[in-house]
Write an enzyme that holds these catalytic residues in place. Structure first.
Site, short mmCIF file in Angstrom:
data_model
loop_
_atom_site.label_atom_id
_atom_site.label_comp_id
_atom_site.label_asym_id
_atom_site.label_seq_id
_atom_site.Cartn_x
_atom_site.Cartn_y
_atom_site.Cartn_z
N ASN B 87 0.82 -1.22 0.00
CA ASN B 87 0.00 0.00 0.00
C ASN B 87 0.85 1.26 0.00
O ASN B 87 0.70 2.15 0.84
CB ASN B 87 -0.98 0.00 1.18
N HIS B 174 -6.19 -9.03 4.82
CA HIS B 174 -6.51 -8.10 5.91
C HIS B 174 -8.01 -8.26 6.13
O HIS B 174 -8.81 -7.73 5.37
CB HIS B 174 -6.14 -6.67 5.48
N ASP B 301 3.60 -5.62 11.48
CA ASP B 301 2.72 -4.56 10.97
C ASP B 301 3.34 -3.19 11.28
O ASP B 301 2.62 -2.23 11.58
CB ASP B 301 1.30 -4.67 11.54
#
Lengths: 326, 431
Positions: B87, B174, B301
């Site tokens: 992303n 996700h 993360d």
């Protein structure tokens, strides 16, 4: 108490002191000259990130009647979309030499964050769906005028509890003052974890108002249902909401003759409250508005009279600036 | 130049000497000598850690992190490989972008940077990205994920699972049903969200997607990886799926193993992560699941954000916290100190299994002669405190500043070369 961020900041003595001071302030509202001197030379900024008419004007009058300089700063439109952080906005306004910031924001916790960044007094004028402590104070003030001591009094709060900062602050403050609270809402508008709150809950308006569910009722507070929640997301139609939860003339008859009806406004007549309830003899709606100014005078006075006045060098600096300007 | 690691305890076992030469382990035992000696008495030797879930922000948000600064944070955290999430801006949905990210990783030279490719073009959740081209590119992408967003559309998820099969790749989901937890959802839905008036993110929004996805993985016979598992319910679904023989793996973040949603009471966005911090019961279930292997891996993360993206009201602030420099210490506190995992278990969950899931060659192997020398030395008895000046990420959004942590990374070797010595980046390697 340095700031007023949550109704939980107030213990019983502090809350009663504010309510008693508000009673004295209330008297000047009936005077011809509505001005007291104690905050002369102090500056209050109403920093509103969300539209508001009554709360902002109420704070504005409260400050002005205590002789403070009050300005309104509208910061509507999220600071995020303007590229400025909330911290920058808060520090920028505070840097103008402000003694108190009265802050309203559409996000829960925003006012607590502001209080962590600035040096001046901060008053929460409503943060998202979290709290609205001065509303709870003016509601308590109004209830005390009608009912006297609130110990063991039973107050019903009905409506969109999930999204109501008024409900959260009222549950906290009314408990502090010894009252019992019952929340009434459809399951979709009842907050997560409400069973751990210091109150009882019900999905049944009639059983609650008649006293069958949780005992006789001493006061009723109706909450506004936001338009955007009416489109089928939380309940089917405004019509069905009115039928199930609205304070209709028939439900009014379930209440004792002296049971006050409160509403923080603005009201959706015909949805959560009927005109019979809003305008009838039980209605305390305009009393609440009037109490709002007195209560906010008491809050501002209490916070600002204990906060340190501007430092000497600041005063000197201001004098110097004035000389240059002249 | 050869390096002798003297007196280290491989996987926390018996102390021995390990000789590293020419990028590989050249000998284990006594009587070895090297050009240089690392005194590792009392230290635990683990295979270099492998992170399945890292946001390096490059290209697009180099003010928050770069491949180089993120690589440095990874090395300091004991990592020798990280998976860079897709992303970015532009999104890593083409061979050009993933190759660029891999090249930036090679240039930094501190860890192996394995790009993750997007499942869908621009992460829009509508059309498949060029998965095959990315898999066959120099970046050899083996994990595809729209992380940050859920592949919510059932048909697209099904197609993605099917399509990655020829490449031996996995779809990393996700899991967040966007109807049950939309973009405003930022607090575990429960007592805390109700009290604080924050939009709720219910556990069922994750659990229902994972339940659907394991059934899709079974139906397609494909490999599914579940990102950042956060609830006891998801653990149950994965446990069931594994028992049924479904090819599913899962990861948990360090913060979901240690921190709870009660920390949101002060509205500090440093605790704003996605999925959100959960209550104690979930934390306990996640620890158990990691210990018993239901959850395969710890993945950071790592999500750097510039201060100005966090200096907002809680609801308006960006999601995510740093993780690379503190992950091992947090796992030591949550799992080792509590007796749930030994150091061999830590190696398995933070290196061996993640390397297998990511198909990372030369990483996560046994500590044996001939293996690539991707290694980390850990002081298991250390107590240390992360100071702001120690943070090498471009961002500072970590909740651990000033907090005492156990188990410190003393040295990291990447392909036989020290990247970290004495807890500091080796001279000349700082980005």
């Amino acid at each position: 108490m340095r700031h007023l961020l949550s109704a939980a900041d107030l213990d019983r003595d502090e809350a009663l002191a504010i309510l008693d001071a508000a009673a004295r302030m209330h008297d000047i509202q009936n005077r011809e000259v509505k001005k007291l001197p104690p905050l002369r030379g102090r500056t209050i900024v109403n920093l509103f990130f969300e539209d508001s008419t009554r709360t902002r004007s109420s704070f504005e009058l409260a400050g002005k009647w205590l002789s403070a300089d009050v300005i309104n700063v509208s910061a509507k439109g999220s600071s995020v979309s303007k590229g400025e952080s909330l911290r920058d906005t808060a520090l920028t306004v505070a840097a103008m030499g402000v003694d108190a910031l009265v802050v309203r924001h559409n996000a829960s916790g925003a006012v607590q964050r502001v209080a962590g960044w600035v040096d001046c007094v901060v008053v929460n004028a409503g943060d998202g769906t979290h709290e609205h402590p001065t509303q709870a104070l003016l509601d308590a003030y109004t209830l005390r005028r009608r009912l006297g001591d609130l110990a063991d009094r039973h107050v019903v709060i009905a409506g969109d509890i999930t999204h109501s900062r008024v409900a959260r602050s009222n549950v906290l403050l009314l408990r502090t003052l010894g009252a019992r609270v019952t929340l009434v809402a459809p399951p979709t508008l009842m907050p997560s974890g409400v069973s751990s709150w210091p109150c009882t809950t019900s999905w049944d308006m009639d059983a609650t108002l008649s006293g069958k569910a949780h005992g006789d009722v001493d006061a009723v507070m109706m909450l506004r249902v936001q338009r955007e929640r009416m489109s089928g997301g939380y309940f089917p139609t405004a019509h069905e909401y009115a039928v199930e939860y609205g304070l209709s003339p028939a439900r009014l008859d379930l209440l004792g003759a002296d049971v006050p009806v409160l509403h923080p406004g603005p009201m959706n007549r015909g949805v959560e409250i009927s005109s019979a309830a809003a305008d009838g003899r039980r209605s305390a709606v305009l009393d609440q508005v009037q109490a709002g100014v007195a209560v906010r005078m008491a809050v501002l006075y209490r916070l600002l009279s204990s906060a340190a006045p501007p430092a000497a060098e600041d005063t000197a600096a201001r004098g110097a600036v004035q000389e240059v300007a002249e | 130049m050869s390096i002798l690691i003297r007196g280290a305890r491989p996987l926390g076992g018996t102390a021995t000497d390990v000789l590293v030469d020419d990028g590989a382990i050249a000998g284990i035992g006594s009587g070895l000598s090297g050009d240089e000696v690392i005194d590792a008495g009392g230290l635990v030797l683990l295979p270099g850690l492998v992170d399945l879930h890292t946001h390096l922000r490059e290209p697009g948000r180099e003010d928050a992190e770069t491949v180089a600064t993120g690589s440095a944070a990874a090395a300091l955290g004991g990592y020798t490989a990280v998976h860079a999430m897709a992303n970015t801006d532009p999104v890593a949905d083409t061979a050009e972008i993933v190759t660029q990210v891999a090249r930036l990783g090679d240039r930094a030279g501190l860890v192996e940077v394995r790009p993750v490719g997007a499942v869908s073009k621009r992460l829009a959740g509508e059309e498949l990205a060029e998965i095959g081209t990315m898999a066959r590119s120099a970046a050899r992408v083996r994990i595809f994920s729209d992380d940050g967003r859920c592949v919510a559309d059932s048909r697209l998820m099904r197609r993605a699972l099917e399509y990655v099969k020829p490449f031996g790749a996995a779809v990393a989901q996700h899991a967040q049903d966007p109807r049950l937890a939309d973009g405003t959802a930022c607090c575990h839905e429960g007592e805390v969200s109700g009290r604080l008036g924050l939009p709720g993110w219910p556990g069922v929004a994750e659990e229902s997607v994972v339940a659907r996805d394991v059934m899709l993985a079974e139906h397609t016979g494909s490999r599914l990886h579940v990102c950042h598992v956060s609830t006891a319910g998801t653990v149950e679904v994965i446990r069931w799926a594994k028992a049924r023989g479904i090819d599913v793996t899962a990861e948990v973040t360090p913060h979901h193993l240690l921190l709870t949603c009660d920390l949101l009471a002060g509205y500090d966005p440093v605790f704003k992560v996605n999925p959100p911090l959960r209550p104690e019961e979930d934390v306990t279930a996640l620890r158990e699941a990691l210990a018993d292997g239901t959850i395969d891996a710890v993945a950071t993360d790592h999500a750097p954000h510039a201060d100005h993206d966090k200096d907002h009201a809680f609801a308006d602030a960006a999601f995510g916290m740093l993780g690379l420099q503190t992950a091992l210490a947090v796992v030591a506190e949550a799992l080792v100190a509590t007796g749930r995992l030994d150091w061999a278990g830590v190696a398995d969950r933070m290196s061996v299994r993640p390397a297998r899931i990511g198909r990372v060659a030369g990483q996560g192997g046994a500590i044996e002669v001939g293996a690539a020398a991707n290694l980390v030395l850990v002081d298991p008895d250390a107590s240390w405190t992360l100071e702001a000046a120690d943070v090498v990420s471009r961002s500072r959004n970590t909740p651990y500043l000033g907090r005492a942590l156990p188990a410190r990374v003393v040295a990291t070797l990447f392909r036989g070369r020290p990247t970290v010595r004495d807890g500091k980046l080796v001279n000349g390697l700082a980005p």
